[in-house]
Design a protein around this motif. Structure first.
Motif, PDB file in Angstrom:
ATOM      1  N   ALA A  52     -55.659 -79.333 -43.902  1.00 53.38           N
ATOM      2  CA  ALA A  52     -56.688 -80.255 -44.403  1.00 53.38           C
ATOM      3  C   ALA A  52     -57.635 -80.722 -43.300  1.00 53.38           C
ATOM      4  N   ASP A  53     -57.160 -80.785 -42.068  1.00 54.67           N
ATOM      5  CA  ASP A  53     -58.036 -81.217 -40.983  1.00 54.67           C
ATOM      6  C   ASP A  53     -58.879 -80.068 -40.415  1.00 54.67           C
ATOM      7  N   GLY A  54     -58.650 -78.839 -40.904  1.00 53.79           N
ATOM      8  CA  GLY A  54     -59.440 -77.689 -40.483  1.00 53.79           C
ATOM      9  C   GLY A  54     -59.090 -77.142 -39.113  1.00 53.79           C
ATOM     10  N   HIS A  55     -57.955 -77.553 -38.549  1.00 50.82           N
ATOM     11  CA  HIS A  55     -57.579 -77.110 -37.200  1.00 50.82           C
ATOM     12  C   HIS A  55     -57.395 -75.591 -37.123  1.00 50.82           C
ATOM     13  N   TYR A  60     -60.562 -70.156 -35.385  1.00 54.56           N
ATOM     14  CA  TYR A  60     -61.234 -68.874 -35.614  1.00 54.56           C
ATOM     15  C   TYR A  60     -62.705 -69.076 -35.970  1.00 54.56           C
ATOM     16  N   ASP A  61     -63.216 -70.287 -35.707  1.00 55.66           N
ATOM     17  CA  ASP A  61     -64.603 -70.633 -35.971  1.00 55.66           C
ATOM     18  C   ASP A  61     -64.982 -70.352 -37.420  1.00 55.66           C
ATOM     19  N   GLN A  69     -65.118 -77.382 -49.789  1.00 53.60           N
ATOM     20  CA  GLN A  69     -64.378 -77.679 -48.574  1.00 53.60           C
ATOM     21  C   GLN A  69     -63.246 -76.703 -48.321  1.00 53.60           C
ATOM     22  N   ASN A  70     -62.777 -76.011 -49.338  1.00 52.58           N
ATOM     23  CA  ASN A  70     -61.600 -75.162 -49.203  1.00 52.58           C
ATOM     24  C   ASN A  70     -61.973 -73.782 -48.676  1.00 52.58           C
ATOM     25  N   LEU A  71     -61.333 -73.353 -47.614  1.00 54.44           N
ATOM     26  CA  LEU A  71     -61.551 -72.019 -47.057  1.00 54.44           C
ATOM     27  C   LEU A  71     -60.576 -71.035 -47.672  1.00 54.44           C
ATOM     28  N   ARG A  72     -61.039 -69.836 -47.967  1.00 49.33           N
ATOM     29  CA  ARG A  72     -60.168 -68.756 -48.416  1.00 49.33           C
ATOM     30  C   ARG A  72     -60.079 -67.761 -47.270  1.00 49.33           C
ATOM     31  N   VAL A  73     -59.002 -67.849 -46.511  1.00 49.77           N
ATOM     32  CA  VAL A  73     -58.807 -66.986 -45.358  1.00 49.77           C
ATOM     33  C   VAL A  73     -57.388 -66.435 -45.406  1.00 49.77           C
ATOM     34  N   THR A  74     -57.267 -65.137 -45.161  1.00 55.48           N
ATOM     35  CA  THR A  74     -55.966 -64.489 -45.081  1.00 55.48           C
ATOM     36  C   THR A  74     -55.798 -63.955 -43.668  1.00 55.48           C
ATOM     37  N   TYR A  75     -54.675 -64.269 -43.055  1.00 53.39           N
ATOM     38  CA  TYR A  75     -54.383 -63.851 -41.678  1.00 53.39           C
ATOM     39  C   TYR A  75     -53.254 -62.834 -41.693  1.00 53.39           C
ATOM     40  N   VAL A  76     -53.350 -61.811 -40.862  1.00 60.62           N
ATOM     41  CA  VAL A  76     -52.238 -60.894 -40.624  1.00 60.62           C
ATOM     42  C   VAL A  76     -51.694 -61.238 -39.247  1.00 60.62           C
ATOM     43  N   ILE A  77     -50.423 -61.602 -39.225  1.00 60.03           N
ATOM     44  CA  ILE A  77     -49.771 -62.010 -37.986  1.00 60.03           C
ATOM     45  C   ILE A  77     -48.784 -60.920 -37.598  1.00 60.03           C
ATOM     46  N   ASP A  78     -48.893 -60.430 -36.375  1.00 58.71           N
ATOM     47  CA  ASP A  78     -48.040 -59.319 -35.949  1.00 58.71           C
ATOM     48  C   ASP A  78     -46.630 -59.801 -35.595  1.00 58.71           C
TER      49      ASP A  78
END
Length: 108
Positions: A52-55, A60-61, A69-78
């Motif tokens: 919620a604080d956008g940290h 990732y800018d 306000q809601n971001l739709r981002v998917t991360y692939v973590i190795d």
């Protein structure tokens, strides 16, 4: 919401790549709790984390493309715990889980 159902249904395919999907949302924690309850009702195994604080997005800018306000981002973590890639698309809900599966297949 359809995006989350897609992730839930693709969990077995993700597991074939030794991957786990975690939803990180910039929505407020109260909204995420309601969503988590809905997922349990649908038997969707999609862990959620609150940003919620956008940290996390700020690392990732990433900022919302739309006025929302809601971001739709998917991360692939190795396997080392590092973000190897991410996908940001607020307009196409289905693009996220499809992108994640393609990315995992390409990685090996």
């Amino acid at each position: 919401m359809a995006e989350n159902v897609g992730f839930g249904k693709s969990q077995r395919r993700m597991a074939d790549h030794n991957a786990v999907v975690v939803g990180i949302s910039s929505a407020q924690e109260k909204k995420l709790r309601r969503l988590a309850t809905y997922f349990r009702f649908l038997r969707i195994d999609l862990p959620l984390a609150c940003d919620a604080d956008g940290h996390v997005g700020g690392l990732y800018d990433l900022r919302p493309d739309s006025g929302e306000q809601n971001l739709r981002v998917t991360y692939v973590i190795d396997e080392a715990g590092l973000v190897s890639d991410f996908h940001h698309n607020e307009l196409s809900a289905f693009s996220h889980w499809r992108w994640a599966l393609r990315t995992l297949r390409a990685a090996g």
